[in-house]
Write a protein that holds these residues in place. Structure first.
Motif, mmCIF file in Angstrom:
data_model
loop_
_atom_site.group_PDB
_atom_site.id
_atom_site.type_symbol
_atom_site.label_atom_id
_atom_site.label_comp_id
_atom_site.label_asym_id
_atom_site.label_seq_id
_atom_site.Cartn_x
_atom_site.Cartn_y
_atom_site.Cartn_z
ATOM 1 N N GLU A 175 -10.324 6.912 -8.642
ATOM 2 C CA GLU A 175 -11.566 6.217 -8.985
ATOM 3 C C GLU A 175 -11.598 4.803 -8.417
ATOM 4 O OE1 GLU A 175 -14.357 7.570 -10.156
ATOM 5 O OE2 GLU A 175 -13.105 9.325 -9.801
ATOM 6 N N MET A 178 -12.299 5.588 -4.593
ATOM 7 C CA MET A 178 -13.593 6.192 -4.271
ATOM 8 C C MET A 178 -14.787 5.405 -4.808
ATOM 9 S SD MET A 178 -13.320 8.875 -2.421
ATOM 10 C CE MET A 178 -11.817 8.533 -1.533
ATOM 11 N N ARG A 179 -14.739 5.008 -6.052
ATOM 12 C CA ARG A 179 -15.872 4.304 -6.638
ATOM 13 C C ARG A 179 -15.669 2.782 -6.631
ATOM 14 N NH1 ARG A 179 -16.382 9.599 -6.313
ATOM 15 N NH2 ARG A 179 -14.561 9.770 -7.650
ATOM 16 N N LEU A 182 -14.756 2.259 -2.055
ATOM 17 C CA LEU A 182 -15.598 2.913 -1.054
ATOM 18 C C LEU A 182 -17.080 2.858 -1.428
ATOM 19 C CD1 LEU A 182 -15.880 4.530 1.542
ATOM 20 C CD2 LEU A 182 -15.490 6.617 0.215
ATOM 21 N N LEU A 183 -17.433 3.367 -2.607
ATOM 22 C CA LEU A 183 -18.844 3.376 -3.008
ATOM 23 C C LEU A 183 -19.398 1.958 -3.060
ATOM 24 C CD1 LEU A 183 -20.520 5.543 -5.734
ATOM 25 C CD2 LEU A 183 -20.964 3.096 -5.652
ATOM 26 N N ARG A 184 -18.639 1.059 -3.624
ATOM 27 C CA ARG A 184 -19.130 -0.305 -3.835
ATOM 28 C C ARG A 184 -19.370 -1.032 -2.511
ATOM 29 N NH1 ARG A 184 -16.848 -5.165 -5.055
ATOM 30 N NH2 ARG A 184 -14.742 -4.327 -4.867
ATOM 31 N N GLU A 187 -22.279 0.582 -0.564
ATOM 32 C CA GLU A 187 -23.552 0.277 -1.219
ATOM 33 C C GLU A 187 -24.148 -1.027 -0.704
ATOM 34 O OE1 GLU A 187 -25.272 0.581 -5.747
ATOM 35 O OE2 GLU A 187 -23.409 -0.538 -5.447
ATOM 36 N N ALA A 195 -24.441 5.189 -0.510
ATOM 37 C CA ALA A 195 -23.080 5.007 -1.020
ATOM 38 C C ALA A 195 -22.615 6.210 -1.819
ATOM 39 C CB ALA A 195 -23.005 3.745 -1.874
ATOM 40 N N SER A 199 -19.508 8.522 -0.485
ATOM 41 C CA SER A 199 -18.311 8.613 -1.321
ATOM 42 C C SER A 199 -18.088 10.032 -1.821
ATOM 43 C CB SER A 199 -18.400 7.633 -2.499
ATOM 44 O OG SER A 199 -19.498 7.934 -3.349
ATOM 45 N N PHE A 203 -14.825 12.224 -0.890
ATOM 46 C CA PHE A 203 -14.077 12.745 -2.042
ATOM 47 C C PHE A 203 -13.865 14.246 -1.915
ATOM 48 C CE2 PHE A 203 -14.009 13.921 -6.696
ATOM 49 C CZ PHE A 203 -12.807 13.293 -6.995
ATOM 50 N N GLY A 226 -18.155 14.510 -6.994
ATOM 51 C CA GLY A 226 -18.435 13.311 -6.217
ATOM 52 C C GLY A 226 -19.774 12.688 -6.575
ATOM 53 N N GLY A 230 -20.184 9.326 -8.991
ATOM 54 C CA GLY A 230 -20.958 8.219 -8.441
ATOM 55 C C GLY A 230 -22.130 7.850 -9.324
#
Length: 330
Positions: A175, A178-179, A182-184, A187, A195, A199, A203, A226, A230
């Motif tokens: 987490e 990935m979150r 990567l996601l942040r 984004e 995002a 992600s 994932f 995933g 997210g």
């Protein structure tokens, strides 16, 4: 203004309460106030998303390799697969925590990041309860179609290695990677929709390299987990929720209900289960996550959450759209 843009609520003493931190959202990019303000042109190199991503990856891989090498020396007298796997997972956890600290504390200079604020740790409980409910519903639907039946109880099962590896380590390390990173970071450039899709795809693809990984298994995880993980992060802006959900998801799936976890091989569990029917229903050798049931139910739930966020103005637009909207009129 919508709720995400309102000033944080204040307690009776007039001060902001810890639970209100997530409500302190900036108007121009909908990020929490502790995030650095991106200027893009002329900003410090340490704030550029590719540089933060590169630093995170370098620290993560460096620590993982170091732990693996040290573990290889320590375990050279044995070929125990469980011991080597445990060492690899410990390296992943240590690397993720150290790399996250470098990015958040040193590069972004956020001393108390909202997504992991200690005062919000109750999110672990809520995320865990939500995950257990989701897994139970999916197992129940499969059982209604004759694909799952409990045939015994394994009282001699020792769960501690599984709880540590598929539960704690996977929940925290994956987490954060990935979150939390990567996601942040994605984004900031591609917005929330970009995002969560990127992600989720990464994932899912990473799970294809597991011993019994398949293309369908990776796609299924991208959709049901995933997208959902997210969506949970975008809703709560809390890694505690994501960690609690992810850890309990794996624990309920494997050690409790007796499914293989993400194609990682045979799984012991407290409940001895018999899986019957086509792989599309049961998930086959990949496990529950490759079943069409969670893909439909949890993928659908993720889309409902994301659409709700979009309609309530809580999805960040891509950077170019934000800059165009803020540009002064000629």
């Amino acid at each position: 203004m919508n709720d995400m843009r309102q000033t944080a609520r204040r307690g009776s003493n007039g001060h902001l309460t810890p639970a209100d931190d997530v409500s302190r959202i900036r108007d121009h990019d909908l990020l929490t106030e502790d995030h650095p303000i991106r200027q893009y042109a002329g900003e410090p190199l340490r704030l550029k998303a590719p540089m933060r991503g590169l630093a995170f990856t370098a620290v993560l891989v460096g620590i993982m390799v170091t732990v693996q090498v040290m573990g290889g020396v320590i375990l050279s007298v044995t070929t125990a697969g469980d011991s080597k796997m445990l060492m690899a997972r410990i390296g992943e956890l240590a690397g993720a925590l150290a790399a996250y600290a470098v990015v958040v504390l040193a590069m972004e200079q956020r001393r108390s990041p909202v997504e992991l604020k200690p005062a919000r740790i109750v999110g672990l409980l809520w995320g865990g309860l939500m995950a257990f409910a989701c897994i139970t519903v999916c197992i129940g639907v499969i059982a209604l179609f004759g694909g799952y039946r409990i045939v015994g109880f394994n009282a001699g099962y020792d769960p501690w290695t599984d709880l540590l590896t598929v539960g704690l380590v996977a929940g925290v390390a994956e987490e954060i990677i990935m979150r939390g990173i990567l996601l942040r970071l994605v984004e900031e450039r591609l917005g929330s929709w970009g995002a969560v899709i990127v992600s989720a795809l990464v994932f899912g693809l990473l799970h294809m390299i597991n011993p019994d990984g398949t293309l369908w298994g990776g796609v299924a995880i991208a959709i049901e987990a995933g997208l959902l993980f997210g969506a949970i992060y975008l809703t709560t802006r809390s890694l505690w929720w994501c960690i609690g959900f992810h850890a309990m998801w794996n624990i309920a799936e494997g050690p409790i209900f007796g499914s293989v976890v993400s194609g990682t091989g045979s799984q012991q569990s407290w409940l001895v289960a018999r899986w019957n029917g086509p792989d599309l229903l049961t998930g086959g050798s990949f496990g529950l996550e490759a079943s069409i049931v969670p893909v439909i139910l949890l993928g659908g739930l993720a889309l409902i959450i994301l659409i709700h966020l979009q309609r309530n103005g809580r999805m960040i637009a891509p950077n170019w759209a934000r800059r165009k909207r803020l540009a002064p009129e000629a």
